[in-house]
Design an enzyme around this catalytic site. Structure first.
Site, PDB file in Angstrom:
ATOM      1  N   SER A 268     126.710  16.130 111.858  1.00  0.00           N
ATOM      2  CA  SER A 268     127.446  16.474 113.746  1.00  0.00           C
ATOM      3  C   SER A 268     128.319  15.663 113.962  1.00  0.00           C
ATOM      4  CB  SER A 268     126.561  16.871 114.669  1.00  0.00           C
ATOM      5  OG  SER A 268     125.716  15.695 114.793  1.00  0.00           O
TER       6      SER A 268
ATOM      7  N   ASN B  62     125.741  19.478 103.566  1.00  0.00           N
ATOM      8  CA  ASN B  62     124.713  20.052 104.900  1.00  0.00           C
ATOM      9  C   ASN B  62     125.161  21.032 105.806  1.00  0.00           C
ATOM     10  OD1 ASN B  62     123.372  17.651 103.940  1.00  0.00           O
ATOM     11  ND2 ASN B  62     124.207  15.957 105.412  1.00  0.00           N
TER      12      ASN B  62
ATOM     13  N   THR C 268     130.518  25.373 118.060  1.00  0.00           N
ATOM     14  CA  THR C 268     130.854  23.992 118.778  1.00  0.00           C
ATOM     15  C   THR C 268     132.185  24.577 119.355  1.00  0.00           C
ATOM     16  OG1 THR C 268     132.166  22.528 117.682  1.00  0.00           O
ATOM     17  CG2 THR C 268     132.076  23.366 116.247  1.00  0.00           C
TER      18      THR C 268
ATOM     19  N   TYR D 196     134.442  18.566 110.592  1.00  0.00           N
ATOM     20  CA  TYR D 196     132.963  18.904 111.318  1.00  0.00           C
ATOM     21  C   TYR D 196     133.592  20.411 112.146  1.00  0.00           C
ATOM     22  CZ  TYR D 196     129.808  19.804 114.837  1.00  0.00           C
ATOM     23  OH  TYR D 196     128.921  19.871 116.299  1.00  0.00           O
TER      24      TYR D 196
ATOM     25  N   ALA E 160     142.289   9.459 116.339  1.00  0.00           N
ATOM     26  CA  ALA E 160     143.216  10.121 116.766  1.00  0.00           C
ATOM     27  C   ALA E 160     142.255  11.424 116.158  1.00  0.00           C
ATOM     28  CB  ALA E 160     142.496   9.813 114.286  1.00  0.00           C
TER      29      ALA E 160
HETATM   30  N1  UFG Z   1     136.071   8.717 124.528  1.00  0.00           N
HETATM   31  C1  UFG Z   1     136.450   6.932 124.766  1.00  0.00           C
HETATM   32  N2  UFG Z   1     135.965   6.268 124.434  1.00  0.00           N
HETATM   33  C2  UFG Z   1     135.165   6.445 123.873  1.00  0.00           C
HETATM   34  C3  UFG Z   1     133.901   7.631 123.263  1.00  0.00           C
HETATM   35  C4  UFG Z   1     134.520   8.552 123.812  1.00  0.00           C
HETATM   36  O1  UFG Z   1     137.181   7.159 125.748  1.00  0.00           O
HETATM   37  O2  UFG Z   1     133.980   5.126 123.583  1.00  0.00           O
HETATM   38  C5  UFG Z   1     136.649  10.122 124.589  1.00  0.00           C
HETATM   39  C6  UFG Z   1     136.868  10.606 123.698  1.00  0.00           C
HETATM   40  O3  UFG Z   1     138.128  10.351 123.510  1.00  0.00           O
HETATM   41  C7  UFG Z   1     137.214  12.178 124.506  1.00  0.00           C
HETATM   42  C8  UFG Z   1     135.863  11.716 125.379  1.00  0.00           C
HETATM   43  O4  UFG Z   1     135.669  10.826 125.746  1.00  0.00           O
HETATM   44  O5  UFG Z   1     138.642  12.219 124.997  1.00  0.00           O
HETATM   45  C9  UFG Z   1     134.983  12.630 125.056  1.00  0.00           C
HETATM   46  O6  UFG Z   1     134.486  12.254 123.967  1.00  0.00           O
HETATM   47  P1  UFG Z   1     133.217  12.179 122.284  1.00  0.00           P
HETATM   48  O7  UFG Z   1     133.623  11.435 121.616  1.00  0.00           O
HETATM   49  O8  UFG Z   1     131.997  12.520 123.765  1.00  0.00           O
HETATM   50  O9  UFG Z   1     133.439  13.940 122.798  1.00  0.00           O
HETATM   51  P2  UFG Z   1     134.455  14.523 121.794  1.00  0.00           P
HETATM   52  O10 UFG Z   1     135.097  15.590 123.185  1.00  0.00           O
HETATM   53  O11 UFG Z   1     134.585  14.432 121.073  1.00  0.00           O
HETATM   54  O12 UFG Z   1     133.527  15.826 121.321  1.00  0.00           O
HETATM   55  C10 UFG Z   1     132.570  16.812 121.280  1.00  0.00           C
HETATM   56  C11 UFG Z   1     131.550  16.857 121.050  1.00  0.00           C
HETATM   57  C12 UFG Z   1     132.185  17.292 119.342  1.00  0.00           C
HETATM   58  C13 UFG Z   1     132.641  18.613 119.474  1.00  0.00           C
HETATM   59  C14 UFG Z   1     133.671  18.639 120.228  1.00  0.00           C
HETATM   60  C15 UFG Z   1     134.540  19.794 119.643  1.00  0.00           C
HETATM   61  O13 UFG Z   1     129.977  15.948 120.823  1.00  0.00           O
HETATM   62  O14 UFG Z   1     130.584  17.872 118.655  1.00  0.00           O
HETATM   63  O15 UFG Z   1     133.028  17.857 121.351  1.00  0.00           O
HETATM   64  O16 UFG Z   1     135.821  19.472 120.089  1.00  0.00           O
HETATM   65  F1  UFG Z   1     132.968  18.723 117.610  1.00  0.00           F
END
Ligand code: UFG
Length: 327
Positions: free
Chosen positions: A77, A92, A117, A141, A283
């Site tokens: 994930s 997987n 998701t 993913y 990205a």
């Molecule tokens: N972010 C930061 N700094 C960090 C980590 C994240 O600014 O160190 C930001 C990311 O850019 C994003 C937000 O915080 O804007 C949330 O990021 P996460 O990585 O916590 O979560 P995502 O929104 O990228 O991902 C989540 C789920 C994934 C799923 C996705 C669906 O974790 O499994 O939503 O869009 F695929």
């Protein structure tokens, strides 16, 4: 009733195990412990160490435990990893799910709740995002999960296997009642990274991008408490056990919070003025992701009660403080 929970030793799976027990079901955890944690499985729950690729063993376990339905979490994930190692995700997630479905057919189990998701939508054309919005995943993913949704629809059509696919937005928080929480290695999610910084385990936390077209320039996400997610899985299960037809639902709080707002809320909740740095965009991050969860509210009566962001961060903080190095 006996419910097989694949990936039940993982973050969301372990919270669903707790909710199943609270509601009188008997969860049987099926996990290969590649990313799951044995300590996340309560002592009174049967843990079967097994792989979803092992069709014969999975069939045998479903028969042995007289499984009534499956809740399927077992998957890779990490969005970033899915782009550099797509083979792992097709193997997987897609092939693994196909094998699981074949084991279910072999054992005569015909109901499944599937962990999908919001990544199946990709860059949204409109927010809040509804289930009938365009499906255009921007990472492997999300594509792997969308392929599984399509596989489920075909198994329903051909073999009458009924499913509910739940498309989560940003799962966060931890159980207020059990000693379980979020522990990924490597960790890439915003809230755990913030809290590890507040704890002093990490020196700083970065904001990925401050030039998005949002009020404060940072990305907006819809954070949903893992216990509210868990409740939705039991409602989905009950829908299927009552003979309900297949469904796809979004699960989000319908409230958007920016990365900066999350950092500021975490500073208040923890009382720690941790170091925040600004970096360039990561990205593939859409600017705004907010769910419409109207469909599951109306059809299954789901009401999130724990997804206030202060509570999300406070429950996660309690877990992190007790487990600075994870499980
Ligand atoms: N972010 C930061 N700094 C960090 C980590 C994240 O600014 O160190 C930001 C990311 O850019 C994003 C937000 O915080 O804007 C949330 O990021 P996460 O990585 O916590 O979560 P995502 O929104 O990228 O991902 C989540 C789920 C994934 C799923 C996705 C669906 O974790 O499994 O939503 O869009 F695929």
């Amino acid at each position: 009733m006996n419910i097989l929970v694949t990936g039940g030793a993982g973050y969301i799976g372990s919270h669903v195990v707790e909710e199943l027990q609270k509601c009188g079901y008997t969860p049987i955890v099926y996990d290969n412990l590649s990313t799951g944690h044995e300590a996340a499985v309560p002592e009174d729950v049967q843990l079967v160490e097994g792989d979803i690729h092992d069709v014969r063993f999975a069939t045998h376990i479903m028969e042995q435990f007289k499984i009534d339905a499956v809740i399927h979490f077992a998957a890779s994930s990490l969005v970033g990893e899915s782009m550099t190692n797509p083979a792992k995700y097709y193997f997987n997630n897609v092939e693994g799910s196909l094998h699981l479905l074949e084991a279910m057919r072999g054992a005569g189990v015909d109901r499944i709740v599937f962990s999908s998701t919001a990544a199946v939508y990709g860059e949204p054309e409109e927010v809040p995002i509804k289930e009938n919005s365009k499906l255009n995943p921007t990472n492997v993913y999300g594509r792997s999960k969308l392929m599984i949704e399509k596989m489920l629809a075909d198994y329903d059509m051909a073999y009458e296997m009924r499913y509910v696919a739940l498309r989560y937005f940003n799962a966060a928080g931890a159980s207020p009642t059990r000693d379980i929480g979020e522990d990924h290695n490597p960790e890439s999610h915003l809230i755990p990274l913030i809290l590890k910084t507040a704890q002093g385990v990490r020196k700083q936390v970065a904001i990925f991008g401050t030039d998005y077209p949002t009020a404060d320039g940072t990305c907006i996400r819809d954070y949903i408490h893992v216990c509210d997610l868990a409740r939705a899985h039991v409602l989905a299960l009950e829908h299927l056990l009552k003979g309900g037809t297949s469904r796809v639902y979004n699960l989000g709080s319908e409230n958007g919070f920016s990365v900066r707002q999350m950092m500021n809320t975490a500073k208040k909740v923890t009382g720690v003025d941790f170091t925040v740095v600004e970096e360039v965009r990561r990205a593939g991050d859409p600017a705004v992701l907010i769910a419409s969860s109207e469909k599951i509210r109306e059809e299954l009566g789901w009401v999130p009660t724990q997804s206030d962001v202060q509570n999300v961060i406070a429950t996660a903080w309690k877990w992190h403080k007790g487990h600075p190095n994870g499980y």
